[in-house]
Design a protein around this motif. Structure first.
Motif, PDB file in Angstrom:
ATOM      1  N   VAL A  36       0.844  -1.205   0.000  1.00  0.00           N
ATOM      2  CA  VAL A  36       0.000   0.000   0.000  1.00  0.00           C
ATOM      3  C   VAL A  36       0.875   1.251   0.000  1.00  0.00           C
ATOM      4  CG1 VAL A  36      -1.682   1.300   1.372  1.00  0.00           C
ATOM      5  CG2 VAL A  36      -1.966  -1.153   1.063  1.00  0.00           C
ATOM      6  N   ASP A  37       1.966   1.218   0.747  1.00  0.00           N
ATOM      7  CA  ASP A  37       2.884   2.350   0.805  1.00  0.00           C
ATOM      8  C   ASP A  37       3.472   2.656  -0.571  1.00  0.00           C
ATOM      9  OD1 ASP A  37       4.113   4.326   2.276  1.00  0.00           O
ATOM     10  OD2 ASP A  37       5.859   3.092   2.766  1.00  0.00           O
ATOM     11  N   VAL A  38       3.918   1.621  -1.274  1.00  0.00           N
ATOM     12  CA  VAL A  38       4.485   1.819  -2.614  1.00  0.00           C
ATOM     13  C   VAL A  38       3.414   2.292  -3.593  1.00  0.00           C
ATOM     14  CG1 VAL A  38       5.507   0.591  -4.573  1.00  0.00           C
ATOM     15  CG2 VAL A  38       6.398   0.235  -2.263  1.00  0.00           C
ATOM     16  N   MET A  39       2.198   1.765  -3.471  1.00  0.00           N
ATOM     17  CA  MET A  39       1.113   2.203  -4.352  1.00  0.00           C
ATOM     18  C   MET A  39       0.815   3.685  -4.145  1.00  0.00           C
ATOM     19  SD  MET A  39      -1.520  -1.034  -4.319  1.00  0.00           S
ATOM     20  CE  MET A  39      -2.882   0.044  -4.620  1.00  0.00           C
ATOM     21  N   TYR A  40       0.794   4.130  -2.888  1.00  0.00           N
ATOM     22  CA  TYR A  40       0.556   5.553  -2.638  1.00  0.00           C
ATOM     23  C   TYR A  40       1.682   6.407  -3.220  1.00  0.00           C
ATOM     24  CZ  TYR A  40      -3.445   5.043   0.510  1.00  0.00           C
ATOM     25  OH  TYR A  40      -4.679   4.794   1.031  1.00  0.00           O
ATOM     26  N   GLU A  41       2.921   5.935  -3.080  1.00  0.00           N
ATOM     27  CA  GLU A  41       4.047   6.703  -3.617  1.00  0.00           C
ATOM     28  C   GLU A  41       3.998   6.769  -5.141  1.00  0.00           C
ATOM     29  OE1 GLU A  41       7.885   5.431  -2.284  1.00  0.00           O
ATOM     30  OE2 GLU A  41       7.309   5.544  -0.178  1.00  0.00           O
ATOM     31  N   GLU A  42       3.719   5.653  -5.801  1.00  0.00           N
ATOM     32  CA  GLU A  42       3.759   5.598  -7.250  1.00  0.00           C
ATOM     33  C   GLU A  42       2.528   6.211  -7.904  1.00  0.00           C
ATOM     34  OE1 GLU A  42       6.349   4.587  -9.080  1.00  0.00           O
ATOM     35  OE2 GLU A  42       7.445   4.247  -7.202  1.00  0.00           O
ATOM     36  N   LEU A  43       1.349   5.853  -7.403  1.00  0.00           N
ATOM     37  CA  LEU A  43       0.122   6.292  -8.073  1.00  0.00           C
ATOM     38  C   LEU A  43      -0.255   7.737  -7.740  1.00  0.00           C
ATOM     39  CD1 LEU A  43      -2.077   3.091  -7.702  1.00  0.00           C
ATOM     40  CD2 LEU A  43      -0.813   3.866  -9.705  1.00  0.00           C
ATOM     41  N   LEU A  44      -0.009   8.145  -6.507  1.00  0.00           N
ATOM     42  CA  LEU A  44      -0.410   9.496  -6.095  1.00  0.00           C
ATOM     43  C   LEU A  44       0.761  10.464  -6.005  1.00  0.00           C
ATOM     44  CD1 LEU A  44      -2.982   8.567  -3.317  1.00  0.00           C
ATOM     45  CD2 LEU A  44      -3.424   9.099  -5.712  1.00  0.00           C
ATOM     46  N   SER A  45       1.955   9.998  -6.325  1.00  0.00           N
ATOM     47  CA  SER A  45       3.182  10.815  -6.288  1.00  0.00           C
ATOM     48  C   SER A  45       3.377  11.478  -4.926  1.00  0.00           C
ATOM     49  CB  SER A  45       3.142  11.882  -7.389  1.00  0.00           C
ATOM     50  OG  SER A  45       3.031  11.276  -8.652  1.00  0.00           O
ATOM     51  N   LEU A  46       3.211  10.693  -3.872  1.00  0.00           N
ATOM     52  CA  LEU A  46       3.430  11.209  -2.517  1.00  0.00           C
ATOM     53  C   LEU A  46       4.866  10.968  -2.098  1.00  0.00           C
ATOM     54  CD1 LEU A  46       0.221   9.871  -0.720  1.00  0.00           C
ATOM     55  CD2 LEU A  46       0.621  12.172  -1.585  1.00  0.00           C
ATOM     56  N   SER A  47       5.323  11.768  -1.163  1.00  0.00           N
ATOM     57  CA  SER A  47       6.654  11.545  -0.599  1.00  0.00           C
ATOM     58  C   SER A  47       6.592  10.327   0.319  1.00  0.00           C
ATOM     59  CB  SER A  47       7.105  12.783   0.173  1.00  0.00           C
ATOM     60  OG  SER A  47       6.332  12.936   1.341  1.00  0.00           O
ATOM     61  N   GLU A  49       7.236  10.046   3.467  1.00  0.00           N
ATOM     62  CA  GLU A  49       6.593  10.367   4.747  1.00  0.00           C
ATOM     63  C   GLU A  49       5.081  10.486   4.586  1.00  0.00           C
ATOM     64  OE1 GLU A  49       9.126  12.241   3.483  1.00  0.00           O
ATOM     65  OE2 GLU A  49      10.747  11.439   4.721  1.00  0.00           O
ATOM     66  N   GLU A  50       4.655  11.123   3.510  1.00  0.00           N
ATOM     67  CA  GLU A  50       3.222  11.274   3.269  1.00  0.00           C
ATOM     68  C   GLU A  50       2.559   9.927   2.988  1.00  0.00           C
ATOM     69  OE1 GLU A  50       3.401  13.976   0.007  1.00  0.00           O
ATOM     70  OE2 GLU A  50       3.046  15.737   1.269  1.00  0.00           O
ATOM     71  N   SER A  51       3.265   9.066   2.229  1.00  0.00           N
ATOM     72  CA  SER A  51       2.680   7.763   1.922  1.00  0.00           C
ATOM     73  C   SER A  51       2.597   6.889   3.179  1.00  0.00           C
ATOM     74  CB  SER A  51       3.473   7.051   0.841  1.00  0.00           C
ATOM     75  OG  SER A  51       4.754   6.715   1.301  1.00  0.00           O
ATOM     76  N   GLN A  52       3.569   7.001   4.077  1.00  0.00           N
ATOM     77  CA  GLN A  52       3.498   6.248   5.331  1.00  0.00           C
ATOM     78  C   GLN A  52       2.338   6.731   6.200  1.00  0.00           C
ATOM     79  OE1 GLN A  52       7.362   6.618   7.087  1.00  0.00           O
ATOM     80  NE2 GLN A  52       8.284   5.113   5.708  1.00  0.00           N
ATOM     81  N   LEU A  53       2.125   8.028   6.221  1.00  0.00           N
ATOM     82  CA  LEU A  53       1.010   8.588   6.976  1.00  0.00           C
ATOM     83  C   LEU A  53      -0.326   8.145   6.372  1.00  0.00           C
ATOM     84  CD1 LEU A  53       0.357  10.457   9.347  1.00  0.00           C
ATOM     85  CD2 LEU A  53       0.298  12.342   7.734  1.00  0.00           C
ATOM     86  N   ALA A  54      -0.425   8.185   5.057  1.00  0.00           N
ATOM     87  CA  ALA A  54      -1.656   7.739   4.389  1.00  0.00           C
ATOM     88  C   ALA A  54      -1.894   6.243   4.612  1.00  0.00           C
ATOM     89  CB  ALA A  54      -1.579   8.046   2.898  1.00  0.00           C
ATOM     90  N   THR A  55      -0.829   5.463   4.612  1.00  0.00           N
ATOM     91  CA  THR A  55      -0.949   4.030   4.870  1.00  0.00           C
ATOM     92  C   THR A  55      -1.438   3.778   6.294  1.00  0.00           C
ATOM     93  OG1 THR A  55       0.830   3.573   3.297  1.00  0.00           O
ATOM     94  CG2 THR A  55       0.306   1.846   4.874  1.00  0.00           C
ATOM     95  N   ALA A  56      -0.924   4.535   7.247  1.00  0.00           N
ATOM     96  CA  ALA A  56      -1.355   4.372   8.642  1.00  0.00           C
ATOM     97  C   ALA A  56      -2.834   4.706   8.796  1.00  0.00           C
ATOM     98  CB  ALA A  56      -0.511   5.254   9.550  1.00  0.00           C
ATOM     99  N   TRP A  57      -3.282   5.798   8.173  1.00  0.00           N
ATOM    100  CA  TRP A  57      -4.698   6.163   8.257  1.00  0.00           C
ATOM    101  C   TRP A  57      -5.575   5.141   7.540  1.00  0.00           C
ATOM    102  CZ3 TRP A  57      -6.739   9.085  11.712  1.00  0.00           C
ATOM    103  CH2 TRP A  57      -6.008  10.117  12.282  1.00  0.00           C
ATOM    104  N   THR A  58      -5.087   4.611   6.430  1.00  0.00           N
ATOM    105  CA  THR A  58      -5.834   3.570   5.720  1.00  0.00           C
ATOM    106  C   THR A  58      -5.956   2.322   6.590  1.00  0.00           C
ATOM    107  OG1 THR A  58      -5.024   4.413   3.607  1.00  0.00           O
ATOM    108  CG2 THR A  58      -5.925   2.173   3.623  1.00  0.00           C
ATOM    109  N   GLY A  59      -4.868   1.950   7.235  1.00  0.00           N
ATOM    110  CA  GLY A  59      -4.900   0.785   8.127  1.00  0.00           C
ATOM    111  C   GLY A  59      -5.864   0.982   9.289  1.00  0.00           C
ATOM    112  N   LEU A  60      -5.877   2.199   9.851  1.00  0.00           N
ATOM    113  CA  LEU A  60      -6.815   2.489  10.935  1.00  0.00           C
ATOM    114  C   LEU A  60      -8.256   2.391  10.454  1.00  0.00           C
ATOM    115  CD1 LEU A  60      -7.271   3.384  13.871  1.00  0.00           C
ATOM    116  CD2 LEU A  60      -7.217   5.744  13.025  1.00  0.00           C
TER     117      LEU A  60
END
Length: 126
Positions: A36-47, A49-60
């Motif tokens: 999920v972290d790599v998908m956020y980085e590649e598909l949404l062009s997130l940094s 740190e941002e992709s890790q934060l988005a992954t944590a919120w998605t997991g929650l």
């Protein structure tokens, strides 16, 4: 034959097998988090740190959704088995009191004394 061998192995090494299962679940969750972290980085062009934060919120969010779903399932099971459980409990109580009423007084005294002795033994050895 394999089923019996598997059951014997599980009976002998159940703690080791459960530990392996726990590690497998943790590895699967780590792999899912990385994916999920790599998908956020590649598909949404997130940094990173941002992709890790988005992954944590998605997991929650997924955890809360699964917890809510499990709560509804448990409530439905409780409501389905409540009537049968109460009927079974009442039947067993009626059987016990019928049995108890037919006992002579000395057997009642013996059963009561043995229960008291067992409880005293449990209290004294704890």
């Amino acid at each position: 034959m394999w089923i019996i061998a598997g059951l014997i192995a599980f009976a002998i090494m159940w703690d080791t097998l459960l530990e392996w299962l726990a590690h497998a679940v943790i590895l699967a969750l780590e792999w899912l988090e990385l994916t999920v972290d790599v998908m956020y980085e590649e598909l949404l062009s997130l940094s990173p740190e941002e992709s890790q934060l988005a992954t944590a919120w998605t997991g929650l969010a997924v955890f809360i959704a699964l917890l809510t779903w499990a709560g509804f399932k448990v409530r439905r099971l409780y409501l389905a088995y409540k009537e049968r459980g109460l009927a079974w409990k009442q039947a067993k109580q009626d059987e016990f009191w019928t049995w108890w009423g037919l006992l002579p007084w000395f057997k009642k005294l013996g059963y009561a004394a043995s229960v008291c002795a067992f409880l005293a033994l449990m209290v004294l050895t704890s």
